[in-house]
Design a protein around this motif. Structure first.
Motif, PDB file in Angstrom:
ATOM      1  N   GLY A 160      24.161 -46.162  -6.639  1.00 20.26           N
ATOM      2  CA  GLY A 160      23.023 -45.877  -7.508  1.00 20.26           C
ATOM      3  C   GLY A 160      22.043 -47.034  -7.550  1.00 20.26           C
ATOM      4  O   GLY A 160      20.933 -46.898  -8.068  1.00 20.26           O
ATOM      5  N   GLY A 161      22.466 -48.174  -7.015  1.00 18.71           N
ATOM      6  CA  GLY A 161      21.587 -49.343  -6.996  1.00 18.71           C
ATOM      7  C   GLY A 161      21.370 -49.916  -8.378  1.00 18.71           C
ATOM      8  O   GLY A 161      22.028 -49.550  -9.351  1.00 18.71           O
ATOM      9  N   THR A 162      20.407 -50.827  -8.479  1.00 20.55           N
ATOM     10  CA  THR A 162      20.156 -51.487  -9.760  1.00 20.55           C
ATOM     11  C   THR A 162      19.528 -50.552 -10.783  1.00 20.55           C
ATOM     12  O   THR A 162      19.577 -50.825 -11.976  1.00 20.55           O
ATOM     13  CB  THR A 162      19.239 -52.707  -9.567  1.00 20.55           C
ATOM     14  N   SER A 163      18.951 -49.445 -10.334  1.00 18.48           N
ATOM     15  CA  SER A 163      18.380 -48.488 -11.278  1.00 18.48           C
ATOM     16  C   SER A 163      19.461 -47.637 -11.929  1.00 18.48           C
ATOM     17  O   SER A 163      19.271 -47.092 -13.016  1.00 18.48           O
ATOM     18  CB  SER A 163      17.381 -47.564 -10.573  1.00 18.48           C
ATOM     19  N   GLY A 164      20.604 -47.511 -11.240  1.00 19.86           N
ATOM     20  CA  GLY A 164      21.662 -46.646 -11.736  1.00 19.86           C
ATOM     21  C   GLY A 164      21.387 -45.178 -11.536  1.00 19.86           C
ATOM     22  O   GLY A 164      22.139 -44.327 -12.023  1.00 19.86           O
ATOM     23  N   LEU A 165      20.332 -44.854 -10.804  1.00 15.37           N
ATOM     24  CA  LEU A 165      19.956 -43.458 -10.582  1.00 15.37           C
ATOM     25  C   LEU A 165      20.475 -42.977  -9.233  1.00 15.37           C
ATOM     26  O   LEU A 165      20.236 -43.609  -8.200  1.00 15.37           O
ATOM     27  CB  LEU A 165      18.434 -43.296 -10.627  1.00 15.37           C
ATOM     28  N   LEU A 166      21.147 -41.845  -9.251  1.00 18.16           N
ATOM     29  CA  LEU A 166      21.585 -41.208  -8.017  1.00 18.16           C
ATOM     30  C   LEU A 166      20.470 -40.301  -7.500  1.00 18.16           C
ATOM     31  O   LEU A 166      19.693 -39.757  -8.282  1.00 18.16           O
ATOM     32  CB  LEU A 166      22.840 -40.366  -8.270  1.00 18.16           C
ATOM     33  N   THR A 167      20.418 -40.143  -6.198  1.00 15.52           N
ATOM     34  CA  THR A 167      19.447 -39.213  -5.630  1.00 15.52           C
ATOM     35  C   THR A 167      20.200 -38.084  -4.944  1.00 15.52           C
ATOM     36  O   THR A 167      21.264 -38.306  -4.339  1.00 15.52           O
ATOM     37  CB  THR A 167      18.533 -39.888  -4.603  1.00 15.52           C
TER      38      THR A 167
END
Length: 406
Positions: free
Chosen positions: A143-150
């Motif tokens: 999810g990276g540093t944003s914590g958002l999954l795509t």
């Protein structure tokens, strides 16, 4: 327009809110751990306990009354989650709900389970255990540093061996709200099961089998829903019930057929074994009634407004760093942050002394901690009972503690 403050005076703590030594009311910004239960939930639990003290728990008339209430509450909670009563199980907490799914399914060597790096311990540990025991494989999506999954990242991770995707609808660390519908739709198109951990989402935003095309939803009820500790829920689509093995067996969920074989109900009650936690279930019913009465859409809008306001105020502090999604529209209710030169653990203790409750820790946020070179963060988590005035008081307190908690 909902009068949130009037509602809170009636439902947060009754006639007398706790106050600090200086006479100020405590400010509570830790719903992500557990929210103050609504008074109706506490009363439902304690009224029952007093009845058992006076008559004994198994007074036949009381027992008949209570079991009828449990059936009614199951129907109301199921409706709140867009499920049929037969699809709803009562559990002790969200962790148990997740484990019931993990242990209830059958995995073969080589099966793949997608567990993103955005998850908390309860949605990691049990899947690793199952993988170790069955020969299944854990596949990580970042999810990276944003914590958002795509959806694109999830789609790229799916193979012909992918059996299930498990992920949180809303991060306990950053409040990142995932594209649940899109992830579940692409999984279904590939024949992959989806389990959504709604621990942070339930009671804060629309949640349900009618909202998300997933197969399983697990959640605790002490957070956004504002029930008491010790209760959780599990929603399982009806078509999966018969193929799942109950993790626990005994009184309440098991019986014997004529051949002496153990049999279970064809409903989600098959996952409930032993004496039900009646006080917690009664409290859950009252909490759902409160949320339903307020309207989950209005609650969602209220928390979103407060999130935007609190994020803007935090960013006004010199040296403040808020972690997670860059766009506050992608998060809800939860703001992890650090102030340059301020120890988050010391800040949390100092704020508690002022009657302001937040939390600090690492929250298993490994990607964020590594990317920013920090060991832990402070976390503010909001609910509809908070106010902009309370947020202003929080910000002023953080500013005044800057020099004393470096």
């Amino acid at each position: 327009m909902t009068d949130w403050q009037a509602h809170e005076r009636a439902n947060r703590a009754g006639a007398a809110l706790a106050t600090t030594e200086s006479g100020e009311t405590y400010l509570y910004f830790d719903t992500a751990a557990a929210a103050p239960p609504v008074v109706a939930a506490v009363e439902a639990a304690t009224d029952y306990l007093w009845k058992t003290a006076r008559t004994g728990p198994y007074l036949p008339s009381l027992r008949a009354e209570i079991y009828a209430q449990l059936d009614e509450i199951r129907a109301r909670v199921a409706a709140f989650m867009g499920a049929k009563p037969a699809e709803l199980a009562f559990t002790r907490n969200g962790t148990e709900s997740i484990s019931l799914v993990a242990r209830g399914l059958r995995f073969e060597p080589g099966d793949e389970i997608i567990v993103p790096d955005t998850e908390m311990l309860s949605n990691i540990a049990i899947w690793r255990m199952v993988a170790n025991e069955t020969g299944a494989k854990i596949v990580t999506v970042e999810g990276g540093t944003s914590g958002l999954l795509t959806p694109e990242a999830i789609a790229a991770a799916i193979t012909d061996r992918t059996r299930l995707i498990t992920f949180a609808a809303m991060s306990n660390v950053t409040g990142a709200v995932q594209p649940v519908t899109e992830i579940c739709e692409l999984a279904a198109a590939r024949g992959v099961l989806t389990h959504v951990n709604a621990a942070q989402a339930l009671g804060m935003m629309p949640v349900g089998l009618d909202v998300w095309p997933c197969d399983f939803i697990s959640a605790c009820t002490r957070k956004g829903l504002r029930a008491i500790e010790g209760s959780g829920v599990l929603a399982v689509r009806e078509r999966h019930l018969a193929e799942m093995t109950p993790m626990l067996a005994g009184w309440w969920n098991a019986s014997f057929d004529d051949a002496g074989e153990v049999v279970f109900p064809e409903t989600a009650r098959r996952f409930e074994a032993g004496s039900p936690n009646i006080p917690a279930i009664l409290a859950l019913g009252a909490a759902v009634d409160t949320a339903h009465g307020l309207g989950i859409g209005r609650i969602h809008d209220r928390v979103r407004e407060l999130t935007t306001y609190a994020a803007a105020k935090l960013r006004e502090l010199d040296g403040a760093q808020i972690y997670g999604p860059a766009d506050d529209a992608d998060r809800l209710g939860i703001l992890p942050f650090n102030i340059a030169g301020v120890d988050p653990a010391k800040l949390t203790l100092a704020l508690e002394a002022r009657g302001i409750i937040i939390e600090a820790g690492h929250f298993m946020a490994t990607p964020i901690l590594a990317a920013f070179g920090v060991e832990r963060m402070a976390r503010v988590s909001l609910h509809y009972f908070n106010t902009t005035e309370e947020i202003d008081r929080l910000i002023a307190a953080i500013e005044s503690e800057r020099g004393t908690n470096a």
